[in-house]
Design an enzyme around this catalytic site. Structure first.
Site, short mmCIF file in Angstrom:
data_model
loop_
_atom_site.label_atom_id
_atom_site.label_comp_id
_atom_site.label_asym_id
_atom_site.label_seq_id
_atom_site.Cartn_x
_atom_site.Cartn_y
_atom_site.Cartn_z
N ASP A 39 0.81 -1.23 0.00
CA ASP A 39 0.00 0.00 0.00
C ASP A 39 0.84 1.28 0.00
OD1 ASP A 39 -1.89 -1.99 0.49
OD2 ASP A 39 -2.06 -1.51 2.61
N GLU A 209 -10.85 -1.10 -3.61
CA GLU A 209 -10.24 -0.30 -2.55
C GLU A 209 -9.10 0.52 -3.14
OE1 GLU A 209 -9.14 -3.51 -0.03
OE2 GLU A 209 -7.49 -4.17 -1.31
#
Length: 484
Positions: A39, A209
């Site tokens: 991420d 997401e």
């Protein structure tokens, strides 16, 4: 992974000359830092590139955030524990997806925490602040900035974008829903849209997401991840709009797993080299041989635009010029290996190998080879499987240069069979450029002259496998590895 800067780079930095990293990919190798991370989000602070990732561990162990900085996207310095749950009273686990931004002379870091599953749980998106990019960051408001589900979006995976007019926006959302909100100028409170609402849903088709927003030539780009983060189908798509809040165009997928290079590629950010139209996509991915979902690593590749502003599909390239004096991602079997002075060196042994985690069938494989001492040979391995320590302990092909003055091609199946050889002057201490082209059953080997192969054979024994380098009774140095 921190390394000593080469003398030339140090001189450039001392002179104050700005670095303009213009690469096709992470030329010193992907992953570009050591460790399990995911991420990544990025920032450019005072001429340095900063990457803030999630620590890719079981949720209860995700209690801290590290950061990495670089002057040139090659040499990286790790800054551990820039934010920990000790500094956030309400956060205790699942600290995810930091989003950095600088404003008001301070540095802000937005993060998700606790992986809340309902509005009854404490957690969501927080904001921390520091006086330096490396922190330490401290909780800015003592509570989550977004602490509930709105429009079905789990409050995670935040991204902050500041538009040309100074308005800051917070994009976020898991559970297949994405929202946007305005941030007030204090960067620690939410504003309202003209209709009085705080949140607007902007969920594109196939969204899972990880939203990321940037602007180029007046167009707003919304990027996101699709699929399951622990599976091979994780990928990146994007859409465009004329407004930071949409409506956004139909989705286009630009980054997917490559069964020859890596799987589970997603949750990205982008770097625009200041003052240029050079762009990189920064993301995480999982090595081909890894089965643990948390074994994710940081990578970046060049991101290119067509004339109409659309983004070309991203190619995950395999390169390593060892300019960072590191060999992250390589696995060794015999010999002693070290990366220094921009090369990868092996001590003499009876068949020491260093292999990448790839799985190529048809391949063009380039590497520079320098035999430094010994009486044997050194070269490249390809279409290799089942490696172990031992002279011919693998199944696959090998092409190399011998100290007796020959170029050789052969195959190993826990024994050795030479397929072809030819005379070629080979001097110790001289660098030679070696290229292998393997297409189907045809294998061609070049050395220095890339127009005419020195060896050509037909063999059907091995069809796919990893790439690497090898020594036999020599010490050797390798450089400029490139696999296509």
């Amino acid at each position: 992974m921190m390394s000593v800067l080469p003398a030339m780079l140090a001189a450039v930095l001392a002179a104050g000359t700005p670095m303009v990293p213009d690469y096709s990919t992470a030329e010193a190798g992907n992953p570009f830092v050591a460790g399990w991370y995911a991420d990544p989000d990025v920032a450019v602070y005072e001429g340095e590139y900063w990457v803030y990732p999630t620590s890719s561990r079981p949720y209860d162990e995700q209690t801290y955030l590290d950061a990495f900085s670089s002057p040139d996207l090659i040499h990286w310095t790790r800054h551990p524990n820039v934010l920990t749950t000790t500094d956030v009273t309400w956060a205790h686990r699942a600290v995810w997806a930091p989003a950095p931004v600088q404003r008001n002379g301070r540095y802000y870091l937005y993060f998700g925490a606790n992986d809340i599953q309902s509005d009854a749980e404490l957690g969501g998106i927080g904001v921390a602040v520091a006086d330096r990019p490396e922190g330490p960051y401290r909780d800015a408001i003592g509570a989550p900035l977004v602490d509930r589900f709105v429009n079905g979006a789990q409050p995670i995976d935040q991204d902050v974008f500041i538009d040309d007019d100074g308005q800051a926006y917070l994009y976020y959302g898991g559970w297949r829903h994405a929202n946007v909100a305005k941030l007030n100028s204090d960067m620690t409170s939410l504003g309202r849209f003209p209709d009085g609402s705080t949140f607007k849903e902007i969920t594109p088709a196939n969204y899972t997401e990880g939203p990321q927003v940037f602007k180029r030539n007046g167009t707003y780009y919304l990027m996101w991840s699709e699929g399951y983060w622990g599976g091979p189908d994780y990928s990146v798509s994007y859409a465009t709009a004329d407004s930071p809040t949409g409506p956004f165009s139909a989705p286009t997928k630009i980054l997917t797993q490559d069964p020859e290079v890596a799987k589970g590629s997603g949750h990205n950010s982008v770097i625009n080299v200041p003052g240029t139209d050079i762009w990189y996509i920064v993301y995480h991915r999982r090595p081909l041989s890894e089965t643990d979902a948390n074994h994710r690593q940081l990578a970046y590749d060049r991101m290119s635009f067509r004339a109409d502003g659309t983004i070309q599909p991203v190619s995950m390239k395999v390169r390593d010029n060892f300019a960072d004096n590191d060999a992250v991602g390589w696995r060794t079997y015999g010999s002693t290996w070290s990366a220094a002075d921009g090369t990868y060196r092996a001590t003499a042994s009876a068949g020491g190998k260093a292999l990448q985690d790839t799985n190529f069938a048809n391949v063009t494989y380039d590497a520079d080879v320098t035999i430094e001492s010994g009486t044997g040979d050194a070269g490249v391995v390809f279409r290799a499987t089942q490696p172990a320590v031992g002279t011919d302990s693998y199944r696959g092909y090998y092409a190399g240069l011998t100290t007796s003055g020959r170029i050789i091609l052969g195959k190993a199946d826990y024994n050795w069979r030479q397929l072809a050889s030819a005379p070629m002057p080979v001097a110790r201490g001289t660098r030679y450029h070696l290229r292998v082209q393997a297409t189907g059953s045809t294998i061609k080997v070049y050395a220095d002259d890339m127009t005419t192969p020195r060896l050509t054979v037909t063999d059907t024994t091995f069809t796919t496998g990893t790439t690497g380098v090898r020594v036999f009774n020599t010490a050797a140095a390798f450089d400029n590895v490139a696999v296509d």
